[in-house]
Design a protein around this motif. Structure first.
Motif, PDB file in Angstrom:
ATOM      1  N   GLN A 141     -34.957   1.700  35.546  1.00 24.14           N
ATOM      2  CA  GLN A 141     -33.696   2.223  35.363  1.00 24.14           C
ATOM      3  C   GLN A 141     -33.734   3.759  36.194  1.00 24.14           C
ATOM      4  O   GLN A 141     -32.457   3.830  36.625  1.00 24.14           O
ATOM      5  N   LYS A 144     -32.626   2.748  39.663  1.00 24.20           N
ATOM      6  CA  LYS A 144     -31.143   2.301  39.529  1.00 24.20           C
ATOM      7  C   LYS A 144     -30.379   3.477  39.696  1.00 24.20           C
ATOM      8  O   LYS A 144     -29.257   3.638  40.248  1.00 24.20           O
ATOM      9  N   ASN A 145     -30.606   4.344  38.687  1.00 23.99           N
ATOM     10  CA  ASN A 145     -29.927   5.757  38.604  1.00 23.99           C
ATOM     11  C   ASN A 145     -29.848   6.543  40.011  1.00 23.99           C
ATOM     12  O   ASN A 145     -28.731   7.070  40.402  1.00 23.99           O
ATOM     13  N   ALA A 147     -30.438   5.349  42.857  1.00 20.64           N
ATOM     14  CA  ALA A 147     -29.349   4.621  43.837  1.00 20.64           C
ATOM     15  C   ALA A 147     -27.933   4.918  43.735  1.00 20.64           C
ATOM     16  O   ALA A 147     -27.320   4.920  44.808  1.00 20.64           O
ATOM     17  N   LYS A 148     -27.694   4.700  42.520  1.00 18.78           N
ATOM     18  CA  LYS A 148     -26.026   5.084  42.041  1.00 18.78           C
ATOM     19  C   LYS A 148     -25.856   6.495  42.576  1.00 18.78           C
ATOM     20  O   LYS A 148     -24.859   6.591  43.007  1.00 18.78           O
ATOM     21  N   GLU A 149     -26.852   7.403  42.286  1.00 22.10           N
ATOM     22  CA  GLU A 149     -26.160   8.602  42.618  1.00 22.10           C
ATOM     23  C   GLU A 149     -26.203   8.844  44.226  1.00 22.10           C
ATOM     24  O   GLU A 149     -25.255   9.421  44.728  1.00 22.10           O
ATOM     25  N   LYS A 151     -25.508   6.349  46.253  1.00 22.36           N
ATOM     26  CA  LYS A 151     -24.051   6.124  46.783  1.00 22.36           C
ATOM     27  C   LYS A 151     -22.944   6.852  46.367  1.00 22.36           C
ATOM     28  O   LYS A 151     -22.026   7.004  47.182  1.00 22.36           O
ATOM     29  N   MET A 152     -22.904   7.602  45.329  1.00 23.37           N
ATOM     30  CA  MET A 152     -21.888   8.493  45.060  1.00 23.37           C
ATOM     31  C   MET A 152     -21.744   9.634  45.974  1.00 23.37           C
ATOM     32  O   MET A 152     -20.725  10.044  46.390  1.00 23.37           O
TER      33      MET A 152
END
Length: 171
Positions: A141, A144-145, A147-149, A151-152
């Motif tokens: 998790q 994933k967090n 990776a999302k950050e 991208k943002m």
């Protein structure tokens, strides 16, 4: 008059000690202010709750010190851990049983992609295999967090560059 002088002396001595303690606490807060500054971010990235366990992110260097005292291990006594956390080189988080999140269970050092080390009280590892599985699930998790950050951040950077291009074009 001896007793009166003694009391005045003790009062002054206590005042000086309190002032010195406050200065030390202020210096600690300043030295590791990155821990407090990053608390919300780190909670979004590392915070987790699943299958009766949760990950708690410390709010300050003082919470890391407290964890070390309660667990009788070096995380609170060695400044290296707090320095690395304040500069985002690695992170200290606490694994707790969800039914009692105030009671220390394991202290974890990790980075953005792996658990570096994890220990319970007195540098022991009770339930090591069980805890390793829990931490593996949590780390998926976390990845994933992050990776999302990322991208943002990239989207914001692109948006910022586009905004600058538009401003330059308008001039």
């Amino acid at each position: 008059k001896w007793r009166q002088r003694h009391d005045v002396y003790l009062e002054e001595l206590n005042r000086q000690q309190e002032e010195k303690q406050k200065e030390v606490q202020d210096a600690i807060k300043e030295k590791w202010k990155g821990i407090k500054r990053d608390y919300d971010r780190n909670t979004k990235l590392f915070g987790w709750k699943k299958n009766g366990y949760c990950i708690i992110v410390p709010k300050s260097a003082a919470e890391i010190n407290k964890e070390g005292r309660l667990q009788h291990h070096c995380v609170g006594a060695q400044n290296d851990y707090k320095n690395r956390m304040a500069t985002r080189q690695s992170y200290i988080v606490f694994l707790r049983k969800a039914e009692n999140p105030e009671k220390p269970y394991y202290t974890i050092e990790c980075n953005t992609s792996r658990v570096i080390q994890f220990y319970a009280a007195y540098d022991r590892q009770p339930d090591k295999e069980k805890v390793k599985k829990i931490l593996d699930s949590w780390m998926k998790q976390v990845k994933k967090n992050f990776a999302k950050e990322k991208k943002m951040e990239e989207a914001c950077a692109m948006s910022h560059k586009e905004h600058i291009r538009q401003l330059v074009a308008a001039v």
